[in-house]
Design a protein around this motif. Structure first.
Motif, mmCIF file in Angstrom:
data_model
loop_
_atom_site.group_PDB
_atom_site.id
_atom_site.type_symbol
_atom_site.label_atom_id
_atom_site.label_comp_id
_atom_site.label_asym_id
_atom_site.label_seq_id
_atom_site.Cartn_x
_atom_site.Cartn_y
_atom_site.Cartn_z
ATOM 1 N N GLY A 49 0.813 -1.207 0.000
ATOM 2 C CA GLY A 49 0.000 0.000 0.000
ATOM 3 C C GLY A 49 0.853 1.266 0.000
ATOM 4 N N THR A 50 0.236 2.362 0.424
ATOM 5 C CA THR A 50 0.929 3.647 0.464
ATOM 6 C C THR A 50 1.826 3.720 1.693
ATOM 7 O OG1 THR A 50 -0.904 4.736 -0.677
ATOM 8 C CG2 THR A 50 0.643 6.140 0.493
ATOM 9 N N ALA A 51 3.082 4.036 1.470
ATOM 10 C CA ALA A 51 4.049 4.078 2.566
ATOM 11 C C ALA A 51 5.034 5.219 2.347
ATOM 12 C CB ALA A 51 4.798 2.752 2.685
ATOM 13 N N VAL A 52 5.587 5.688 3.442
ATOM 14 C CA VAL A 52 6.627 6.712 3.439
ATOM 15 C C VAL A 52 7.931 6.060 3.864
ATOM 16 C CG1 VAL A 52 7.399 8.893 4.446
ATOM 17 C CG2 VAL A 52 4.972 8.531 3.983
ATOM 18 N N LEU A 53 9.024 6.358 3.169
ATOM 19 C CA LEU A 53 10.336 5.827 3.531
ATOM 20 C C LEU A 53 11.070 6.844 4.397
ATOM 21 C CD1 LEU A 53 11.527 4.238 0.160
ATOM 22 C CD2 LEU A 53 10.229 3.188 2.033
ATOM 23 N N ARG A 54 11.548 6.362 5.539
ATOM 24 C CA ARG A 54 12.224 7.237 6.485
ATOM 25 C C ARG A 54 13.574 6.642 6.872
ATOM 26 N NH1 ARG A 54 7.084 8.414 10.540
ATOM 27 N NH2 ARG A 54 5.905 9.756 9.113
ATOM 28 N N LEU A 55 14.485 7.526 7.278
ATOM 29 C CA LEU A 55 15.816 7.111 7.697
ATOM 30 C C LEU A 55 15.960 7.251 9.206
ATOM 31 C CD1 LEU A 55 18.167 8.710 5.016
ATOM 32 C CD2 LEU A 55 17.623 6.296 5.293
ATOM 33 N N GLY A 56 16.739 6.350 9.787
ATOM 34 C CA GLY A 56 17.028 6.422 11.211
ATOM 35 C C GLY A 56 18.502 6.247 11.478
ATOM 36 N N ASN A 57 18.969 6.852 12.566
ATOM 37 C CA ASN A 57 20.359 6.757 13.021
ATOM 38 C C ASN A 57 21.348 7.401 12.053
ATOM 39 O OD1 ASN A 57 22.199 6.019 15.041
ATOM 40 N ND2 ASN A 57 22.826 4.192 13.896
ATOM 41 N N VAL A 58 20.934 8.481 11.402
ATOM 42 C CA VAL A 58 21.889 9.254 10.605
ATOM 43 C C VAL A 58 22.583 10.252 11.533
ATOM 44 C CG1 VAL A 58 20.606 9.022 8.449
ATOM 45 C CG2 VAL A 58 20.113 10.939 9.973
ATOM 46 N N PRO A 59 23.743 10.791 11.147
ATOM 47 C CA PRO A 59 24.434 11.770 11.996
ATOM 48 C C PRO A 59 23.557 12.981 12.297
ATOM 49 C CG PRO A 59 25.904 10.961 10.284
ATOM 50 C CD PRO A 59 24.539 10.425 9.960
ATOM 51 N N ASP A 60 23.800 13.606 13.434
ATOM 52 C CA ASP A 60 23.050 14.797 13.822
ATOM 53 C C ASP A 60 23.158 15.872 12.740
ATOM 54 O OD1 ASP A 60 22.343 13.605 16.161
ATOM 55 O OD2 ASP A 60 23.917 14.573 17.357
ATOM 56 N N GLY A 61 22.039 16.487 12.441
ATOM 57 C CA GLY A 61 22.022 17.558 11.451
ATOM 58 C C GLY A 61 21.719 17.094 10.048
ATOM 59 N N TRP A 62 21.802 15.784 9.791
ATOM 60 C CA TRP A 62 21.458 15.275 8.470
ATOM 61 C C TRP A 62 19.940 15.148 8.358
ATOM 62 C CZ3 TRP A 62 25.155 11.158 6.093
ATOM 63 C CH2 TRP A 62 26.487 11.585 6.222
ATOM 64 N N TRP A 63 19.428 15.334 7.160
ATOM 65 C CA TRP A 63 17.980 15.261 6.982
ATOM 66 C C TRP A 63 17.657 14.753 5.574
ATOM 67 C CZ3 TRP A 63 15.982 18.883 3.354
ATOM 68 C CH2 TRP A 63 16.886 19.866 2.955
ATOM 69 N N THR A 64 16.517 14.114 5.447
ATOM 70 C CA THR A 64 16.097 13.572 4.156
ATOM 71 C C THR A 64 15.553 14.695 3.286
ATOM 72 O OG1 THR A 64 15.551 11.431 5.138
ATOM 73 C CG2 THR A 64 14.580 11.936 2.990
ATOM 74 N N ARG A 65 16.219 14.937 2.181
ATOM 75 C CA ARG A 65 15.806 16.029 1.294
ATOM 76 C C ARG A 65 14.713 15.596 0.337
ATOM 77 N NH1 ARG A 65 20.522 18.548 -2.045
ATOM 78 N NH2 ARG A 65 19.994 16.881 -3.504
ATOM 79 N N THR A 66 14.847 14.384 -0.204
ATOM 80 C CA THR A 66 13.832 13.902 -1.132
ATOM 81 C C THR A 66 13.926 12.386 -1.244
ATOM 82 O OG1 THR A 66 12.909 14.149 -3.365
ATOM 83 C CG2 THR A 66 15.286 14.075 -3.185
#
Length: 230
Positions: A163-180
């Motif tokens: 179904g419909t899902a969002v992909l997310r990241l965990g345990n990346v270094p502080d300050g990093w963020w998912t851009r797209t």
């Protein structure tokens, strides 16, 4: 509070796997598609013949969700069982008793992709970065479907997504963020319909190492400066 006088109904049927065998190990949820919780709440179990019966359902538009029962007593990891399990869903409009439903389950989708780092990726060495698929169900309800560790070559593989899902990241270094997030070059940052029983390749999660933020002022409606503003 306004109360509406309505006649409740019974929703019943059976669940079969993609090859026609009855699904006997699992539970059903009946979720209102407008985002409000079903009045009776909870789940109902399946019988040994794959049958179910849900009494006391108010009129409305619902989605039946079939989730597998995981045997936590087995030595095999729970995640491996969930990855192989079949899931099912069926939209149901209730205006009276509905007693002949047939819900077919399918295995989840396999999602293969890679992490694209906009910046210095060396900080990922020795770090266990996780990719998680969070399903978005009826009414915006979220539930974790699958997760996997990003490999040293920055690739990953998720199993059991549906179904419909969002992909997310965990345990990346502080300050990093998912851009797209891109699926076949289509923007899927806010979610993507992975359906079921498929293999989706070419997924890219672009993470930025460059911090971003907001800077500004908080003002009140009057001439006084703000105090204790957060």
């Amino acid at each position: 509070i306004q109360l509406v006088d309505a006649v409740v109904a019974t929703v019943a049927g059976r669940v079969v796997a993609r090859r026609g065998a009855p699904v006997t190990a699992g539970f059903l949820q009946l979720l209102a598609r407008d985002g409000h919780l079903q009045a009776t709440g909870g789940t109902v179990p399946l019988t040994h013949e794959g049958a179910f019966r849900w009494p006391g359902v108010p009129p409305g538009a619902y989605t039946l969700m079939v989730s597998p029962r995981v045997d936590t007593s087995r030595v095999e990891p729970v995640a491996a069982q969930v990855a192989r399990a079949e899931f099912g869903r069926l939209d149901v409009d209730v205006a009276g008793d509905v007693t002949d439903l047939l819900v077919r389950t399918q295995p989840g989708t396999v999602v293969r992709g890679r992490l694209v780092v906009d910046g210095d990726a060396s900080r990922l060495r020795g770090r266990s970065v996780r990719v998680q698929a969070v399903g978005i169900g009826p009414g915006g309800r979220a539930s974790t479907q699958a997760s996997a560790t990003v490999r040293p070559d920055l690739t990953f593989e998720l199993a059991g997504v549906h179904g419909t899902a969002v992909l997310r990241l965990g345990n990346v270094p502080d300050g990093w963020w998912t851009r797209t997030v891109r699926v076949a070059r289509v923007d899927a940052t806010d979610g993507f319909d992975f359906a079921a029983g498929r293999t989706v390749v070419g997924v890219e999660i672009v993470v930025s190492t460059k911090g971003s933020g907001l800077r500004g002022h908080v003002r009140t409606a009057g001439p006084s400066p703000p105090v204790d503003a957060v």
